[in-house]
Design a protein around this motif. Structure first.
Motif, PDB file in Angstrom:
ATOM      1  N   ASN A 121       0.821  -1.207   0.000  1.00 11.58           N
ATOM      2  CA  ASN A 121       0.000   0.000   0.000  1.00 11.58           C
ATOM      3  C   ASN A 121       0.852   1.252   0.000  1.00 11.58           C
ATOM      4  O   ASN A 121       0.428   2.315  -0.426  1.00 11.58           O
ATOM      5  CB  ASN A 121      -0.838   0.021   1.265  1.00 11.58           C
ATOM      6  CG  ASN A 121      -2.242  -0.413   1.005  1.00 11.58           C
ATOM      7  OD1 ASN A 121      -3.018   0.360   0.493  1.00 11.58           O
ATOM      8  ND2 ASN A 121      -2.565  -1.638   1.317  1.00 11.58           N
ATOM      9  N   ARG A 122       2.050   1.123   0.577  1.00 11.25           N
ATOM     10  CA  ARG A 122       2.866   2.299   0.816  1.00 11.25           C
ATOM     11  C   ARG A 122       3.938   2.496  -0.244  1.00 11.25           C
ATOM     12  O   ARG A 122       4.872   3.262  -0.030  1.00 11.25           O
ATOM     13  CB  ARG A 122       3.505   2.185   2.200  1.00 11.25           C
ATOM     14  CG  ARG A 122       2.532   2.557   3.288  1.00 11.25           C
ATOM     15  CD  ARG A 122       2.605   1.635   4.462  1.00 11.25           C
ATOM     16  NE  ARG A 122       1.655   2.033   5.491  1.00 11.25           N
ATOM     17  CZ  ARG A 122       0.436   1.521   5.609  1.00 11.25           C
ATOM     18  NH1 ARG A 122       0.016   0.603   4.768  1.00 11.25           N
ATOM     19  NH2 ARG A 122      -0.371   1.926   6.571  1.00 11.25           N
TER      20      ARG A 122
ATOM     21  N   ASP B 254       3.340   3.301  -3.840  1.00  9.72           N
ATOM     22  CA  ASP B 254       2.862   4.540  -4.441  1.00  9.72           C
ATOM     23  C   ASP B 254       1.677   4.977  -3.597  1.00  9.72           C
ATOM     24  O   ASP B 254       0.577   4.498  -3.765  1.00  9.72           O
ATOM     25  CB  ASP B 254       2.471   4.290  -5.894  1.00  9.72           C
ATOM     26  CG  ASP B 254       1.608   5.396  -6.448  1.00  9.72           C
ATOM     27  OD1 ASP B 254       1.570   6.467  -5.827  1.00  9.72           O
ATOM     28  OD2 ASP B 254       0.970   5.196  -7.493  1.00  9.72           O
ATOM     29  N   TRP B 255       1.946   5.900  -2.688  1.00  8.24           N
ATOM     30  CA  TRP B 255       0.922   6.167  -1.670  1.00  8.24           C
ATOM     31  C   TRP B 255      -0.228   7.016  -2.179  1.00  8.24           C
ATOM     32  O   TRP B 255      -1.183   7.227  -1.468  1.00  8.24           O
ATOM     33  CB  TRP B 255       1.561   6.794  -0.435  1.00  8.24           C
ATOM     34  CG  TRP B 255       2.408   7.983  -0.722  1.00  8.24           C
ATOM     35  CD1 TRP B 255       1.999   9.192  -1.140  1.00  8.24           C
ATOM     36  CD2 TRP B 255       3.826   8.066  -0.593  1.00  8.24           C
ATOM     37  NE1 TRP B 255       3.062  10.032  -1.290  1.00  8.24           N
ATOM     38  CE2 TRP B 255       4.197   9.370  -0.960  1.00  8.24           C
ATOM     39  CE3 TRP B 255       4.808   7.177  -0.210  1.00  8.24           C
ATOM     40  CZ2 TRP B 255       5.533   9.798  -0.957  1.00  8.24           C
ATOM     41  CZ3 TRP B 255       6.111   7.602  -0.209  1.00  8.24           C
ATOM     42  CH2 TRP B 255       6.461   8.896  -0.581  1.00  8.24           C
TER      43      TRP B 255
ATOM     44  N   SER C  61      -2.777   3.856  -3.625  1.00 14.53           N
ATOM     45  CA  SER C  61      -2.452   2.629  -2.901  1.00 14.53           C
ATOM     46  C   SER C  61      -3.280   1.442  -3.362  1.00 14.53           C
ATOM     47  O   SER C  61      -2.773   0.337  -3.464  1.00 14.53           O
ATOM     48  CB  SER C  61      -2.696   2.838  -1.417  1.00 14.53           C
ATOM     49  OG  SER C  61      -2.068   3.997  -0.982  1.00 14.53           O
TER      50      SER C  61
ATOM     51  N   PHE D 197      -5.900   6.842   2.316  1.00 14.26           N
ATOM     52  CA  PHE D 197      -4.660   6.659   1.577  1.00 14.26           C
ATOM     53  C   PHE D 197      -4.257   5.196   1.464  1.00 14.26           C
ATOM     54  O   PHE D 197      -3.765   4.772   0.441  1.00 14.26           O
ATOM     55  CB  PHE D 197      -3.533   7.457   2.224  1.00 14.26           C
ATOM     56  CG  PHE D 197      -3.643   8.899   1.946  1.00 14.26           C
ATOM     57  CD1 PHE D 197      -3.237   9.402   0.727  1.00 14.26           C
ATOM     58  CD2 PHE D 197      -4.178   9.755   2.879  1.00 14.26           C
ATOM     59  CE1 PHE D 197      -3.360  10.739   0.452  1.00 14.26           C
ATOM     60  CE2 PHE D 197      -4.303  11.088   2.611  1.00 14.26           C
ATOM     61  CZ  PHE D 197      -3.892  11.594   1.400  1.00 14.26           C
ATOM     62  N   HIS D 198      -4.416   4.465   2.541  1.00 10.37           N
ATOM     63  CA  HIS D 198      -3.973   3.076   2.516  1.00 10.37           C
ATOM     64  C   HIS D 198      -5.159   2.169   2.788  1.00 10.37           C
ATOM     65  O   HIS D 198      -5.385   1.746   3.915  1.00 10.37           O
ATOM     66  CB  HIS D 198      -2.887   2.854   3.566  1.00 10.37           C
ATOM     67  CG  HIS D 198      -1.733   3.784   3.405  1.00 10.37           C
ATOM     68  ND1 HIS D 198      -1.004   3.845   2.242  1.00 10.37           N
ATOM     69  CD2 HIS D 198      -1.193   4.701   4.225  1.00 10.37           C
ATOM     70  CE1 HIS D 198      -0.056   4.754   2.370  1.00 10.37           C
ATOM     71  NE2 HIS D 198      -0.155   5.309   3.563  1.00 10.37           N
TER      72      HIS D 198
ATOM     73  N   GLY E  98       8.005   7.118  -2.895  1.00  9.00           N
ATOM     74  CA  GLY E  98       7.849   5.754  -2.404  1.00  9.00           C
ATOM     75  C   GLY E  98       7.873   4.745  -3.534  1.00  9.00           C
ATOM     76  O   GLY E  98       8.237   3.591  -3.349  1.00  9.00           O
ATOM     77  N   ASP E  99       7.496   5.181  -4.699  1.00 10.27           N
ATOM     78  CA  ASP E  99       7.456   4.317  -5.864  1.00 10.27           C
ATOM     79  C   ASP E  99       8.851   4.183  -6.484  1.00 10.27           C
ATOM     80  O   ASP E  99       9.111   3.250  -7.230  1.00 10.27           O
ATOM     81  CB  ASP E  99       6.471   4.916  -6.875  1.00 10.27           C
ATOM     82  CG  ASP E  99       5.902   3.876  -7.805  1.00 10.27           C
ATOM     83  OD1 ASP E  99       5.690   2.741  -7.349  1.00 10.27           O
ATOM     84  OD2 ASP E  99       5.678   4.193  -8.978  1.00 10.27           O
TER      85      ASP E  99
END
Lengths: 244, 419
Positions: free
Chosen positions: B117-118, B120-121, B124, B202-203, B415-416
């Protein structure tokens, strides 16, 4: 482990609700062969084998994608063939794998729930391997929409593979990552520098014998406060589904 | 409800004929200089190069980031400058490296969705789909149709949420403050929908192996239909306010051109590659997944490959996604949302490569399983990593303000990149 109070209590309390979710047998009918290649990919494989000849060590279809293991000295040639003959102009990724099982965490008899327990005997994936390390990559065609996975064995003493940078410009970062994570060098890469890790970092984190450092510093709480895994019901509850 | 796209006519005809446009403001001088055949787009660069030679300006190293607002996180660019020109740029990544590929080896399959999930936040939910799909295929199970449809709807909603933020933020990158507020405001409608359905903004962590955690709440379908109207309106606003803005065009046209072949060799994917004229979308061209084979949609491309083209393609894709959501809502089947899975999920031995078209591009997982409760190894192929790997090539020779334009238009999530 068998006398777990929690699960038995639950199942006696509220049998119907519990058994619907714990129904075990998932012998769902599989399609005839999920790995079978369609015509396009079968032709792709034939063309690749025609070009590379005996440099192809083994092939195996995996969920419609051909997985091809090539000889060490033909790794870059395989990329050239993929790009120029098979028109796979798109580099999806290059990465590595360490086939050696990780050492077991904790004691032999401890009910270690901190991480999934993998089998301790060595086994290799599709198209085999003749050693501990492999590099694998996926290339695709933007025009024809096909793709294939290529694999090459890495000699454990030399830890060297041919670089793909002259063929696919994007191989640069992928190979740097693979180098720092597995310690596999790439012959012909312009500058193997650290990508993610600080430059003073020692070790190769994605190797199986590299422990997860955070759990070395502090044991996983699950090791101390053991919660037993729920047991599978003895009898497959076949009639329970209808009660819902 | 299914209204046709509101595309500026000139742009659409160019998108279909493949004609390229020259830089705004550079064409009038093109005919007055018959001596040397130079691409008119290069004139201003030539003039600047001349100044550099005459004044003998030295090199300067500029550190962009790791906290620069244009980098969406902690990307650091070491840029070597000659005056205002970039000689070389070296992205330094890894400030947010969390070692997810290692962590997956210490988690069970259901636990891993929390990690991915984290990646590409901003989208997600879309990250979960290929991983869950990989596990399901290895186990030989199939989520019920209703679950597939809801997954598709939520994936497209994530796409809209991601792109709406981009459409606003891109204006901010080139100096227009207002669109950013619009972007955040309109994204809120979508996030509310995602929150209503999944419980998380977001997640979501909403996918389960074999289906979904919950069914849709009451009234959600109608709320979504209403929200899609807002999305169409937002797209119209962005088309007028940003894409149709002369200053915006001047800042983005012919800036950061990615040639299609080079982009593919670098692994640039998604809207970034489609903006270079490559007609390739995994929703249509990849292996069939989710409910995409059952709906009708258009894949947008643009011939230019510059920052404007990337903006324009994402703008059209936002609208297209909203239309897809409406179609999916119309066709939404009834039935269960979860198939039967064992209480303890063990995935049989095997390996599989699953890729999906995520908002940022091609997202894929190569999963090796040895029959345990967790995977033996997972290779996470994230879109931004490859999209950003082209930067050293792309930034060579551009001006400093254009660096920001290019970074903004490539649209990456740290994050991606770092995983």
């Amino acid at each position: 482990m068998s006398d777990v109070p929690g699960t038995e209590l639950d199942s006696t309390d509220d049998a119907s609700a519990d058994e619907v979710t714990t129904a075990t047998d998932v012998e769902v009918e599989e399609p005839p062969d999920p790995h079978a290649l369609d015509e396009e990919h079968a032709q792709l494989l034939t063309r690749l084998e025609g070009e590379l000849g005996d440099a192809v060590l083994d092939t195996e279809p995996r969920f419609g994608d051909p997985v091809v293991r090539v000889r060490r000295d033909s790794w870059r040639r395989a990329a050239e063939v993929a790009r120029d003959v098979l028109e796979c102009d798109y580099l999806s990724f290059i990465s590595g794998i360490d086939w050696q099982p990780a050492p077991k965490e904790g004691d032999e008899d401890s009910s270690d729930t901190s991480s999934p327990v993998q089998p301790q005997e060595v086994s290799y994936g599709a198209a085999g391997s003749d050693g501990r390390f492999q590099v694998f990559a996926h290339v695709q065609s933007t025009a024809h929409h096909w793709g294939l996975t290529l694999k090459v064995d890495v000699d454990e003493t030399g830890m060297l593979a041919e670089s793909w940078v002259p063929v696919y410009a994007g191989a640069d970062w992928h190979e740097r990552e693979c180098w720092e994570m597995f310690g596999i060098s790439f012959d012909g890469h312009p500058a193997l520098r650290h990508l993610y890790l600080p430059s003073a970092f020692e070790g190769h984190p994605l190797r199986k014998d590299f422990p997860l450092l955070s759990r070395v510093v502090k044991p996983w709480p699950g090791l101390v406060d053991v919660e037993a895994m729920p047991e599978e019901p003895e009898e497959p509850a076949s009639t329970a589904e209808d009660t819902e | 409800m299914n209204r046709p796209p509101r595309v500026s006519e000139a742009e659409q005809s160019r998108a279909s004929t493949g004609e390229r446009v020259s830089a705004v403001g550079a064409s009038p001088t093109a005919t007055s200089e018959p001596m040397m055949e130079v691409d008119p787009r290069l004139y201003r660069h030539l003039a600047d190069a001349q100044v550099n030679v005459e004044l003998d300006t030295g090199d300067m190293i500029l550190n962009l980031g790791p906290q620069h607002p244009a980098t969406h996180g902690t990307l650091r660019l070491v840029v070597r400058l000659d005056g205002e020109r970039v000689i070389s740029a070296d992205p330094i990544i890894g400030y947010m490296h969390r070692g997810y590929e290692k962590l997956t080896e210490f988690r069970t399959y259901p636990q891993i969705t929390t990690l991915i999930n984290r990646i590409d936040w901003l989208s997600s939910f879309a990250n979960e789909v290929p991983f869950i799909d990989a596990a399901e295929q290895l186990m030989g199970i199939l989520a019920p149709p209703r679950a597939q449809y809801i997954r598709t709807i939520l994936t497209e909603l994530s796409r809209i949420a991601t792109f709406l933020l981009f459409l606003g933020e891109m204006g901010l990158q080139v100096g227009a403050l207002t669109p950013a507020f619009y972007g955040f405001r309109d994204r809120e409608h979508i996030l509310n929908l995602i929150e209503a359905a999944t419980g998380g903004r977001f997640h979501p962590n909403f996918n389960r192996i074999g289906g979904l955690k919950d069914d849709l709440p009451w009234g959600w379908v109608n709320d979504t239909r209403t929200a899609m109207k807002t999305v169409f309106d937002a797209c119209d606003t962005f088309e007028d306010l940003v894409a149709g803005n002369e200053i915006f065009e001047a800042r983005t046209r012919s800036i950061g051109i990615i040639p299609a072949e080079l982009g593919a060799a670098y692994g640039v994917s998604g809207s970034n590659l489609r903006a270079s004229g490559v007609d390739w979308d995994l929703r249509r061209d990849g292996k069939p997944y989710l409910a995409y084979p059952e709906i009708d949609f258009r894949v947008w491309t643009h011939p230019d490959g510059d920052s404007f083209a990337r903006y324009w393609v994402r703008l059209q894709e936002t609208r297209e996604a909203a239309r897809m959501v409406l179609q999916l809502l119309d066709q939404l089947p009834s039935g269960p949302i979860m198939t039967k899975v064992p209480l303890i999920i063990k995935v049989p031995q095997g390996e599989i490569w699953v890729e999906t078209e995520n908002p940022l591009g091609q997202m894929g997982y190569y999963v090796f399983s040895k029959g345990a409760t967790g995977p033996f190894r997972v290779k996470i192929r994230s879109a931004s990593f490859s999209n950003v790997s082209i930067l050293p090539w792309l930034l060579r020779g551009v001006f400093v303000p254009d660096v920001i334009t290019i970074l903004g238009s490539l649209y990456f999530i740290l994050g991606d990149i770092d995983r």
